[in-house]
Design a protein around this motif. Structure first.
Motif, short mmCIF file in Angstrom:
data_model
loop_
_atom_site.label_atom_id
_atom_site.label_comp_id
_atom_site.label_asym_id
_atom_site.label_seq_id
_atom_site.Cartn_x
_atom_site.Cartn_y
_atom_site.Cartn_z
N PHE A 101 40.63 1.22 18.98
CA PHE A 101 41.25 0.78 20.22
C PHE A 101 41.16 -0.74 20.32
N VAL A 102 42.11 -1.31 21.04
CA VAL A 102 42.12 -2.76 21.27
C VAL A 102 42.41 -3.02 22.75
N LYS A 103 42.10 -4.22 23.18
CA LYS A 103 42.40 -4.59 24.56
C LYS A 103 43.86 -4.99 24.70
N GLU A 104 44.34 -4.93 25.92
CA GLU A 104 45.75 -5.23 26.19
C GLU A 104 46.12 -6.65 25.80
N THR A 105 45.16 -7.54 25.80
CA THR A 105 45.43 -8.95 25.55
C THR A 105 45.48 -9.28 24.05
N PHE A 106 45.16 -8.32 23.20
CA PHE A 106 45.19 -8.58 21.75
C PHE A 106 46.61 -8.80 21.28
N ASN A 107 46.77 -9.72 20.30
CA ASN A 107 48.06 -9.81 19.64
C ASN A 107 48.00 -8.97 18.35
N ILE A 108 49.10 -8.91 17.63
CA ILE A 108 49.15 -8.03 16.46
C ILE A 108 48.24 -8.53 15.35
N ASN A 109 48.09 -9.85 15.20
CA ASN A 109 47.17 -10.39 14.20
C ASN A 109 45.74 -9.90 14.46
N ASP A 169 55.03 0.33 14.90
CA ASP A 169 55.32 -0.73 15.88
C ASP A 169 54.63 -2.04 15.50
N LEU A 170 53.42 -1.92 14.97
CA LEU A 170 52.68 -3.13 14.60
C LEU A 170 53.33 -3.85 13.43
N VAL A 171 53.91 -3.08 12.52
CA VAL A 171 54.50 -3.67 11.31
C VAL A 171 55.81 -4.39 11.61
N THR A 216 52.84 -11.23 18.72
CA THR A 216 53.24 -10.37 19.83
C THR A 216 52.02 -9.71 20.46
N ILE A 217 51.98 -9.69 21.79
CA ILE A 217 50.88 -9.04 22.51
C ILE A 217 51.11 -7.53 22.53
N VAL A 218 50.08 -6.76 22.23
CA VAL A 218 50.25 -5.31 22.11
C VAL A 218 50.69 -4.68 23.44
N LYS A 219 50.31 -5.30 24.57
CA LYS A 219 50.71 -4.76 25.86
C LYS A 219 52.23 -4.74 26.01
N ASP A 220 52.90 -5.70 25.35
CA ASP A 220 54.35 -5.81 25.47
C ASP A 220 55.10 -4.76 24.63
N ILE A 221 54.45 -4.18 23.66
CA ILE A 221 55.14 -3.21 22.79
C ILE A 221 54.53 -1.82 22.86
#
Length: 465
Positions: free
Chosen positions: A156-164, A200-202, A208-213
């Protein structure tokens, strides 16, 4: 891939498994441990587990010790619980810890459910802190719930994480996580807010912020959700896994599709046994102790034996008409067996529909009416054929009357059996009983008793007796 190629490939795999089993036994009998070890090196863990299961208890421990540590852990997870327990008794303490500590937490919890409490307590104290905490978490939930079968090994990751940042976390946890197809997204309080697939990550940019996708419309289950409901959800939506949350909607684990397959297979086995009035826990019937099998089967058979005396009493009360029209007795087995078969067919499709929730759309009343009409049509066809046959019998003095009596009775019995076969599973479910276990014996008894009553009442009325 063509069907012929698939069939050939499957046959080859079966032949390979049979060869491994037979050769492994021969090599162990010859005490050729080096040859046995070489034989197992290219074999898949699930096939090795199957081969070990076919050996004697003493040979099972020897064969298992031939495996290297990593492969042994995989093989151990595929073994039946009974064999796992036997091997644990034979292992030295450190061997047990090395294997059990590396098992996935959900598989370890299932193993502990089958072992004596004293052995479980001893093993838990020897696990690493992380594995002990994960195991105690699962064992704290009720059996047959999502909490008990989930694995806490997920990403799991936080909403603020980006894809990197997300990929960095995936790389760091990939070896310890049971699932990397989905990455779950949480807020600051670890409440589940979304999910991102690996796809989606690929396809999105690294910043890109994960919250947006992320997908916000999440299907999840609570820790106390029944495991069969979990299995049905995964099957319905074709998921690889389903997140499990606590009362505050904080994610605590995931249930993976491999666990669901085991649940569905066990449930299907239990239902099949239950339809034949055999109580079982989904284990291998042919490896169960004969005394246990007898104890499970004799109960319902005694009940059926006693209830069938009612049928015998009804027949005994018809001595006067049977003495004068002996041909009537010839059709009693035909009527009883046909009614039992049709009732069993109706109950089987309804019980299956209840299990898969296919009957929910129609509703109870429409299902019963539908089955009743099907029984009426079947009865008309079968009754017409039987009536013609009865009329042509040379020993029948009242050919036409007896033929009509048999035909009308068979039509009535088929209709009655279809209604009973479809209605009783719903009734038993409403009463909190297992429809599969209860329906079969009751349908057989009800159809037999009522069928004989209908038969002789119609015969008496038509023959003026």
């Amino acid at each position: 891939m063509s069907d012929n190629f698939k069939a050939t490939e499957n046959n080859s795999r079966h032949e390979l498994r049979d060869l491994v089993r037979s050769q492994l036994q021969i090599l162990l009998d010859q005490n050729n441990l080096k040859g046995a070890k070489s034989l197992l090196i290219p074999v898949q863990p699930v096939d090795i587990a199957e081969a070990i299961a076919s050996l004697s208890e003493s040979a099972q421990a020897i064969a298992f010790r031939l495996l290297d540590k990593n492969k042994a852990i995989e093989v151990y997870e595929h073994l039946e619980a009974k064999i796992q327990g036997i091997l644990i008794e034979d292992f030295k303490r450190q061997e047990v810890i090395d294997i059990v500590d590396k098992m996935s937490p959900d598989d370890r919890a299932r193993l502990f459910d089958e072992l004596p409490a004293t052995i479980v307590s001893r093993i838990i104290t020897q696990l690493s802190d992380q594995e002990r905490q994960a195991t105690n978490l699962l064992l704290g939930y009720q059996e047959n719930t999502a909490g008990r079968i989930m694995t806490p090994e997920y990403i799991f990751v936080k909403e603020t994480f980006n894809i990197n940042e997300t990929f960095a976390k995936i790389r760091s946890l990939a070896n310890t996580s049971e699932l990397i197809y989905y990455v779950y997204v949480v807020n600051e309080t670890r409440q589940l807010t979304g999910v991102v697939s690996f796809r989606d990550l690929v396809i999105h940019g690294r910043q890109t912020i994960v919250k947006d996708i992320m997908t916000q419309d999440i299907i999840y289950v609570k820790t106390d959700t029944d495991q069969e409901e979990v299995a049905n959800l995964i099957k319905r939506y074709d998921f690889f896994a389903l997140p499990v949350v606590d009362r505050e909607l904080r994610i605590v684990g995931v249930v993976t599709v491999d666990d669901v397959i085991d649940i569905l297979q066990k449930k299907a086995t239990e239902d099949i046994y239950a339809l034949s009035a055999i109580q079982g826990e989904g284990e291998n019937y042919f490896k169960t102790n004969l005394f246990t099998i007898t104890k499970r089967r004799v109960g319902w058979l005694l009940v059926l034996l006693l209830t069938n005396t009612v049928t015998g009493g009804i027949i005994g009360a018809q001595e006067d008409i049977i003495a004068q029209y002996t041909i009537l007795a010839a059709f009693m087995p035909l009527l009883a067996d046909t009614g039992g078969n049709i009732g069993a067919q109706s109950s089987t499709v309804v019980i299956r529909g209840i299990s898969t929730e296919e009957v929910r759309e129609l509703g109870t009343t429409k299902v019963i009416i539908r089955e009743g009409l099907a029984g009426l049509l079947l009865g008309f066809v079968l009754g017409l054929v039987t009536m013609i046959w009865a009329y042509l019998l040379p020993s029948n003095d009242n050919n036409l009357i007896v033929a009509f009596a048999v035909g009308i009775t068979l039509t009535a019995i088929c209709t009655l059996a279809s209604i009973a076969g479809s209605a009783l599973p719903f009734l038993f479910r409403r009463l909190g009983l297992d429809p599969a276990l209860m329906s079969g014996p009751f349908i057989t008894t009800a159809v037999d008793v009522l069928g004989i009553l209908i038969y002789f009442n119609i015969a008496r009325a038509m023959l003026g007796f």
